[in-house]
Write an enzyme that holds these catalytic residues in place. Structure first.
Site, short mmCIF file in Angstrom:
data_model
loop_
_atom_site.label_atom_id
_atom_site.label_comp_id
_atom_site.label_asym_id
_atom_site.label_seq_id
_atom_site.Cartn_x
_atom_site.Cartn_y
_atom_site.Cartn_z
N ARG A 34 1.04 -1.06 -0.14
CA ARG A 34 -0.09 0.05 0.09
C ARG A 34 0.80 1.44 0.06
O ARG A 34 0.52 2.11 -0.82
CB ARG A 34 -0.94 0.13 1.13
CG ARG A 34 -1.79 -1.22 1.73
CD ARG A 34 -3.04 -1.12 0.80
NE ARG A 34 -3.94 -2.39 1.16
CZ ARG A 34 -3.85 -3.64 0.58
NH1 ARG A 34 -3.04 -3.57 -0.36
NH2 ARG A 34 -4.70 -4.44 1.08
N GLU A 178 -13.52 -14.54 10.04
CA GLU A 178 -13.55 -13.93 8.63
C GLU A 178 -13.26 -15.14 7.77
O GLU A 178 -12.15 -15.52 7.41
CB GLU A 178 -12.56 -12.97 8.51
CG GLU A 178 -12.50 -12.26 7.12
CD GLU A 178 -11.24 -11.44 7.11
OE1 GLU A 178 -10.59 -10.81 8.06
OE2 GLU A 178 -11.77 -10.56 6.02
N LYS A 220 -17.50 -11.91 9.77
CA LYS A 220 -16.82 -11.09 8.77
C LYS A 220 -16.87 -11.48 7.66
O LYS A 220 -15.97 -12.12 7.24
CB LYS A 220 -15.48 -10.22 9.46
CG LYS A 220 -14.92 -9.46 8.31
CD LYS A 220 -13.59 -8.82 8.82
CE LYS A 220 -12.95 -8.16 7.83
NZ LYS A 220 -11.90 -7.10 8.31
N GLY A 263 -11.50 -5.60 -1.88
CA GLY A 263 -11.11 -4.98 -3.31
C GLY A 263 -12.06 -4.00 -3.91
O GLY A 263 -11.89 -3.73 -5.07
#
Ligand code: 13P
Length: 339
Positions: A34, A178, A220, A263
């Site tokens: 990132r 998740e 999640k 995304g």
């Protein structure tokens, strides 16, 4: 269960109308990616500066009730000398920690993945708790291909999530469970529906086998969407498919479903959440967020690693948090993006 009162308090602090979770738990290689996109060196100092910027955003606690941190961040200090978890909690944001150790290929099962990190988990949780963490997160990843994920892969991943969640509850940390079915690939929304449904069924069967208390966990999941290489789906279609799967698989005892963004573009993730809340008015769970990229992306682009841009970046983060708050109420409109 020894810590049930503590777990109930954490759930009450985290699961609230109009508030969601900020995922800021990127591992060092992921945050390096990132940072590379904005030309920032992936040093410990820069990672600390970025996470500090996030937690010290004025008013963020109005819309964000929890923040998922990476192990390194738990011990890092903010400008005022307090640790980042402490700063988060003084701002009414519950600090938590990602505890899985990332995915590897599942042996003898080509295309399936599995997440590592169960060995020594109880000891690690005790130490994270001492550093201020009150909840944990573990992610299992499912790629879609013609014969993947396999039934065997789905079962193995569900078992990992359930074992992790049981250890968390035994140690007094609320587990965020998740299972992420990836958006990568050319599959259509029907295939994503089919896989997500099979995954959620397996996860809840395993949670039940492992005596996980559903009232004291947060799910999640991914939203149900066409693959990135397929056509775009409108928010109404995403909401219908997502709610159909969740209604079929997630017991009403689960207090909150906090979606990952996976995304999606920030505006897309907000519009889809808004449609889910509009169509899910009668749903038994809160329908909220646990977004990473969809909350941080615009703020990162403002920041670019420059101290003089901290305030502009915080404004961008606050804006996304507020728009997602409106989406949790089903009151978001695209025109608000221009304000
Ligand atoms: P994204 O919202 O960027 O998918 O990140 C959420 C997350 O925590 C992934 O594990």
């Amino acid at each position: 269960m020894q810590y049930s009162t503590e777990l109930e308090t954490t759930i009450k602090d985290m699961v609230q109308k109009g508030r969601g979770i900020l995922a800021a738990d990127e591992s060092s290689p992921t945050i390096a990616k990132r940072f590379k996109a904005i030309n920032v060196e992936p040093t410990e100092e820069n990672r600390c500066a970025w996470r500090n910027l996030l937690v010290t955003t004025d008013g963020l606690g109005d819309y964000i009730s929890g923040i998922i941190l990476f192990e390194e961040t738990l011990g890092q200090k903010s400008g005022d000398g307090n640790t980042i978890p402490r700063v988060a909690w003084t701002r009414n944001i519950v600090p938590g920690i990602k505890v899985d150790k990332g995915k590897i290929p599942l042996a003898l099962s080509p295309g399936d993945l599995i997440t590592q990190g169960l060995d020594g988990l109880a000891e690690r949780l005790r130490s994270y708790k001492q550093q201020g963490a009150r909840f944990a997160k573990w992610r299992e990843v499912y790629a879609i291909d013609k014969h993947v994920p396999s039934q065997h892969g789905i079962r193995a991943n569900a078992e990992m999530l359930a074992r992790y969640a049981a250890v968390c509850q035994e140690e007094g940390l609320v587990p965020i469970v998740e299972p992420e079915v990836l958006m990568d690939g050319g599959h259509d929304i029907d295939r994503h529906t089919e896989v997500t449904e099979a995954v959620q069924h397996a996860v809840f069967h395993a949670l039940c086998r492992h005596h996980v208390v559903l009232e004291l966990m947060i799910l999640k999941p991914n939203m149900v969407l066409p693959g990135k290489g397929c056509r775009h789906a409108e928010p109404g279609e995403v909401a219908t498919a997502t709610l159909k799967v969740l209604r079929r698989t997630v017991p009403a005892a689960v207090p909150s479903i906090n979606f990952l963004s996976g995304g999606q573009e920030p505006e897309e993730a907000t519009a889809n959440l808004n449609a889910i809340n509009q169509q899910g008015l009668d749903a038994p769970w809160r329908l909220s967020i646990s977004y990473g990229r969809a909350l941080q992306q615009t703020a990162l682009q403002e920041w670019m690693g420059k101290p003089e841009m901290v305030s502009a970046a915080q404004k961008a983060l606050f804006k996304r948090a507020r728009l997602n708050h409106l989406a949790m109420l089903g009151e978001y409109q695209i025109t608000l993006e221009n304000e």
